[in-house]
Design an enzyme around this catalytic site. Structure first.
Site, short mmCIF file in Angstrom:
data_model
loop_
_atom_site.label_atom_id
_atom_site.label_comp_id
_atom_site.label_asym_id
_atom_site.label_seq_id
_atom_site.Cartn_x
_atom_site.Cartn_y
_atom_site.Cartn_z
N ASP A 58 0.87 -1.16 0.00
CA ASP A 58 0.00 0.00 0.00
C ASP A 58 0.92 1.23 0.00
O ASP A 58 2.16 1.12 0.05
CB ASP A 58 -0.97 0.00 1.18
C1 BGC Z 1 -5.00 3.30 0.22
C2 BGC Z 1 -5.27 2.29 -0.87
C3 BGC Z 1 -5.11 2.92 -2.22
C4 BGC Z 1 -3.72 3.52 -2.32
C5 BGC Z 1 -3.41 4.15 -3.66
C6 BGC Z 1 -3.72 4.06 0.01
O1 BGC Z 1 -3.58 5.11 0.90
O2 BGC Z 1 -4.97 2.62 1.46
O3 BGC Z 1 -6.56 1.75 -0.72
O4 BGC Z 1 -5.31 1.97 -3.22
O5 BGC Z 1 -3.59 4.52 -1.31
O6 BGC Z 1 -4.13 5.28 -3.91
#
Ligand code: BGC
Length: 710
Positions: free
Chosen positions: A262
Site C-alpha cells: 500500500d
Molecule cells: C489506500 C489504498 C489505495 C492507495 C493508492 C492508500 O492510501 O490505502 O486503498 O489503493 O492509497 O491510492
C-alpha cells in the site's frame, strides 16, 4: 512477448525498476491526479524514474499517452509502463459506494458497476484498478467500511467475485477491461478500536474463517494483483509478512500474480519498529514476498547492495520482475503500450446515457427502508417542507470518487422541484436556534417534512475513523425539534457507515441512503414517490451504542449465553444496554408485505455425496410489487472449534407482484457445511446442523438435519 527472454537481457537496475511504482508528476509536472497520502520527495534520480515499472493515477488519455511516449523513448528496452489507479465505484459516472451496493444483495449490480467503471477508466489508459476492497468489517467506527461489502464473509465473497469479474470481464486483452488488484491483504478491516491503520490481532481461525475469505475468492475469480495492508498481523507488518504473502497467498491459494505494497507501507515498517532503516525494510519486503513497492524507494535504493552482500538471492528479484512483465504481457502492453487510451472513445463512453441509467438503477436497489408507518410512498399532491444539511447537498459521490464528474449531481431540493412537488426548502442548518417562527409555520403547514440528515462526504473513507457514531453535529436535536411541529416526518440519512439511529427511528419513515453516486438524489425522490420500491437490506448491524462494537450477527456463542428475554445475571451481557443491534444484518423493508410459508428440508440425514434441498413459499400479501431477499443461515451445533450462532450460506432476491407466490429453493452440499482450520484447510465434521431461513438474521424459521460421514 517472451518475457523470460526479456528478463535475461535486462540489467539489474532495469529489473528492480519494475518493482517501483511512482506518481505521474515525476514525468509531467502538471499531472491532473489526486494521490493518496503524503506526496514526498522520494529522492529519485532521472535514471530511477525512467526505470520505474508503473504509475499510480493518471488524469486523462492525453496525459497517459504523453507519459508513456516520454518514458518509452527513455527506456533502453522500451518496456512500457503500466498505469494503475483507484477506480472503486465508478470513474466519471459514479455508482453507489460499495457498502451501498452490498445493501442491494444483487451481485449483478456490483458486476455492472465494475464493468462500467472499467469501460470508462480504460479510455484514460488506466490498466489496473486497486479494487475491490475485500476487507471484512465489523466496526462502523472505521472510516473504510464505506468501501467494504459489510460484515458477512459470504456476502463479501459473492460481491468481491462479482466485482473482479466485472473489471476483468474474462479477457484482459480486451482494452476496455481493467486488471483487478484486490486489497488490503490482510485483515485491515479489523483495526483495533476502529481507528485506521491501527494494530490488527486476529487468530488464524478468525483469519481463515472470515477475514481472508474475500481475498481468496478474488484470487479464485482471477484477480491479477494483491495489495498488502498497512496493519500488522501477528505483530508483523502485512507488507512483509511471510506467512500471509508466501504461505497463504502463494502456497495455499496458489496465487501467481503480482503483489504490491500500500502507499508507502514498506517504508512505514520503520514506524512499526520492524526495520532499522530502508535497507532492512527492502530485505524484509523481498524476502517476505512483496513484488512492487508503491510510493517509497527501499528497493530501488537498497536491493543492489543486498544482493551484492549475498543477503538477498537474485532469484527473488527475478521472480518478482517476471511477474510484473507477465502482467504487462497479459494486458497486451507490449503490443500496444497505449492500451485503452482514446480521447474520442472517452467522449463517447464516459458519462453516457446508458451508464447514467445503470447508476440510477444501482442507486434504486441500494436504498434501505428502515421504518415506514404507512406513509411511503408519498402522493405527489403532498405539500413538502425540506429541511436539513442534505437538503441542498449534491456531494453525493462518496469517498474514493476522485475522478467523479459532478456535472450531473443534483440535490434533493433540485429533484423534488423537477419532479413537480410542492416543496419549500426551509433551512439547511443543524443548529436548532437557527429556526424561527416563520420556519415553524411552514413546517406546521406542510403535509410532510422531509428531513435530510447524515454525514458529510469527508466523514468516512480512508483516515476518517470516528469515535462517535451518533448523527453528527447534534442532528438528533434537530429531529426532536422538527418532530414537535411536523404532522409527519420522513427522515433520510446519507452516510458512509452505519450510524446510531435510536432517535430518528421514531420518524414516520426512515430511509438509509449511503452515498449513492451521480444519481443519488433522483433515486431518493423516485423512491419517496413510488417510482422505485426500495429493497435494500442492512449489510452491517446498526448498533444502539458505540460501546457495543464490534457488533455482528454471526458471532460465536459464549459459555454463558445472553438471554434476550430472560434473567441475565452471570451471562454475557451489558448492565446498561441490550446485546442486540438496533437494526440487524439483513433488515430492510419494502412497500409491500411478504408472507413466508413453512420451511421444508429434503432430508433429516445427509451423507457427503448428498445434496440437501430447502424450500419455502413466499407470497406478496401487500399492495405493491416488491423484491424480497430470502436468506438461508446455518449453524454447526458441535465442532472441534466453536462455530457461529448463525452464518449466511445462500440468499435469493426475488420479485413478486401483489398476490403472487413463489417457491424459493436452495441447495446445500457438504462443502457448505465446512469451516477452515488453523492452516486454512477445509474441515467438515459430522453432526447436527440447524438451517434457518427468513428475511433477516432476527426473523427465521428453523429445521435441523444430521450430517453423517458416509
Ligand atoms: C489506500 C489504498 C489505495 C492507495 C493508492 C492508500 O492510501 O490505502 O486503498 O489503493 O492509497 O491510492
Amino acid at each position: 512477448m517472451d518475457t523470460k527472454h526479456l528478463l535475461e537481457i535486462m540489467t539489474f537496475d532495469e529489473k528492480v525498476g519494475q518493482l517501483l511504482q511512482i506518481a505521474p508528476f515525476f514525468f509531467i509536472k502538471h499531472a491532473d491526479v489526486e494521490i493518496a497520502g503524503e506526496v514526498k520527495d522520494l529522492g529519485l534520480s532521472r535514471k530511477n524514474i525512467f526505470h520505474a515499472g508503473s504509475v499510480l493515477g493518471i488524469g486523462s488519455a492525453e496525459e497517459m499517452m504523453q507519459v508513456q511516449e516520454l518514458y518509452m523513448k527513455n527506456h533502453r528496452l522500451g518496456i512500457p509502463l503500466i498505469f494503475m489507479a483507484d477506480i472503486i465505484h465508478g470513474y466519471e459516472t459514479i455508482f453507489p459506494v460499495p457498502i451501498a451496493l452490498a445493501s442491494s444483495f444483487n451481485p449483478e449490480l456490483v458486476k455492472q458497476a465494475s464493468r462500467t467503471s472499467a469501460v470508462e477508466a480504460s479510455t484514460a489508459g488506466i490498466h489496473v484498478t486497486f479494487a475491490p476492497m475485500a476487507d471484512l468489517v465489523r466496526d462502523p467506527r472505521w472510516g473504510r467500511v464505506v468501501e467494504s461489502f459489510g460484515e458477512d464473509p459470504y456476502v463479501n465473497e459473492v460481491m468481491v467475485q462479482a466485482s473482479v469479474e466485472g473489471f476483468q470481464a474474462g479477457d484482459l486483452k480486451d482494452e476496455r477491461t481493467l486488471a483487478s488488484c484486490v486489497k488490503h491483504f490482510a485483515g485491515y478491516g479489523a483495526s483495533e478500536a476502529g481507528r485506521d491503520y491501527n494494530t490488527v490481532d486476529l487468530s488464524r481461525i478468525q483469519l481463515h474463517n472470515g477475514y481472508l475469505n474475500g481475498y481468496k475468492k478474488a484470487i479464485e475469480a482471477g484477480a491479477k494483483m494483491v495489495m498488502t495492508s498497512f496493519n500488522v498481523v501477528e505483530g508483523i507488518p502485512a507488507t512483509v509478512n511471510r506467512y500471509l504473502l508466501r504461505e497463504v497467498l502463494r502456497d495455499l491459494y496458489q496465487f501467481k500474480g503480482v503483489t504490491i505494497s500500500d502507499y508507502d507501507s514498506l517504508h512505514q515498517i520503520l514506524n512499526h519498529g520492524c526495520a532499522e532503516d530502508d535497507k532492512e525494510a527492502a530485505e524484509r519486503g523481498i524476502m517476505g514476498g512483496l513484488d512492487i513497492e508503491m510510493a517509497s524507494t527501499c528497493y530501488i535504493k537498497h536491493l543492489k547492495e543486498l544482493v551484492d552482500e549475498g543477503v538477498v538471492d537474485m532469484k527473488l528479484i527475478d521472480e518478482a520482475c517476471l511477474r510484473v512483465l507477465d502482467l504487462k504481457n497479459d494486458l497486451g502492453l507490449f503490443d500496444n503500450p497505449y492500451r485503452g487510451a482514446n480521447p474520442t472513445e472517452a467522449n463517447r463512453l464516459v458519462m453516457s446515457k446508458e451508464h447514467l441509467e445503470q447508476s440510477l438503477k444501482a442507486a434504486y436497489e441500494s436504498l434501505i427502508l428502515l421504518e415506514n408507518k404507512d406513509i411511503l410512498p408519498l402522493n405527489k399532491q403532498v405539500k413538502v417542507a425540506l429541511i436539513g444539511p442534505h437538503a441542498t447537498y449534491d456531494m453525493t459521490n462518496g469517498p474514493w470518487s476522485w475522478r467523479g464528474n459532478q456535472a450531473h449531481n443534483t440535490s434533493l431540493y433540485d429533484e423534488l422541484k423537477a419532479f413537480g412537488v410542492d416543496v419549500i426548502h426551509v433551512n439547511d442548518q443543524v443548529d436548532v436556534s437557527s429556526y424561527n417562527e416563520h420556519d415553524f409555520k411552514i413546517i406546521r403547514e406542510a403535509d410532510v417534512v422531509i428531513l435530510a440528515l447524515g454525514e458529510h462526504v469527508r466523514e468516512s473513507g480512508e483516515a476518517h475513523s470516528k469515535a462517535s457514531l451518533r448523527l453528527p453535529r447534534h442532528q438528533d436535536d434537530l429531529f426532536h425539534m422538527i418532530k414537535q411541529h411536523a404532522k409527519k416526518i420522513v427522515t433520510i440519512v446519507t452516510a458512509g457507515r452505519p450510524l446510531i439511529l435510536n432517535d430518528v427511528k421514531e420518524s414516520d419513515a426512515l430511509i438509509y441512503s449511503w452515498f449513492l453516486g451521480t444519481k443519488h438524489a433522483l433515486a431518493i425522490v423516485h423512491t419517496l414517490f413510488g417510482l422505485n420500491h426500495p429493497s435494500g437490506k442492512c449489510p452491517m448491524s446498526f448498533p444502539m451504542h458505540e460501546g457495543q462494537v464490534p457488533l455482528y450477527y454471526n458471532h460465536l456463542n459464549t459459555g454463558r449465553p445472553y438471554q434476550p428475554q430472560g434473567h441475565n445475571e452471570f451471562t454475557s451481557y451489558y448492565l446498561d444496554m441490550p446485546n442486540e443491534p438496533l437494526y440487524t444484518f439483513g433488515e430492510g423493508l419494502t412497500y409491500t408485505k411478504f408472507m413466508y410459508g413453512d420451511l421444508h428440508v429434503s432430508k433429516t440425514e445427509m451423507i457427503p455425496q448428498d445434496t440437501l434441498d430447502i424450500t419455502i413459499d413466499i407470497t406478496n400479501v401487500g399492495e405493491y410489487t416488491g423484491h424480497e431477499t430470502v436468506m438461508l443461515f446455518i449453524r454447526d451445533r458441535v465442532a472441534a472449534i466453536s462455530r457461529p450462532v448463525m452464518e449466511l450460506k445462500k440468499w435469493q432476491k426475488i420479485q413478486l407482484n401483489p398476490n403472487e407466490s413463489k417457491t424459493v429453493q436452495f441447495r446445500l452440499t457438504a462443502i457448505d457445511l465446512g469451516y477452515y482450520d488453523q492452516e486454512g484447510k477445509t474441515v467438515i465434521e459430522p453432526g447436527w446442523f440447524d438451517i434457518m431461513v427468513g428475511p433477516h438474521a432476527k426473523d427465521t424459521q428453523k429445521q435441523s438435519f444430521k450430517f453423517i460421514k458416509g
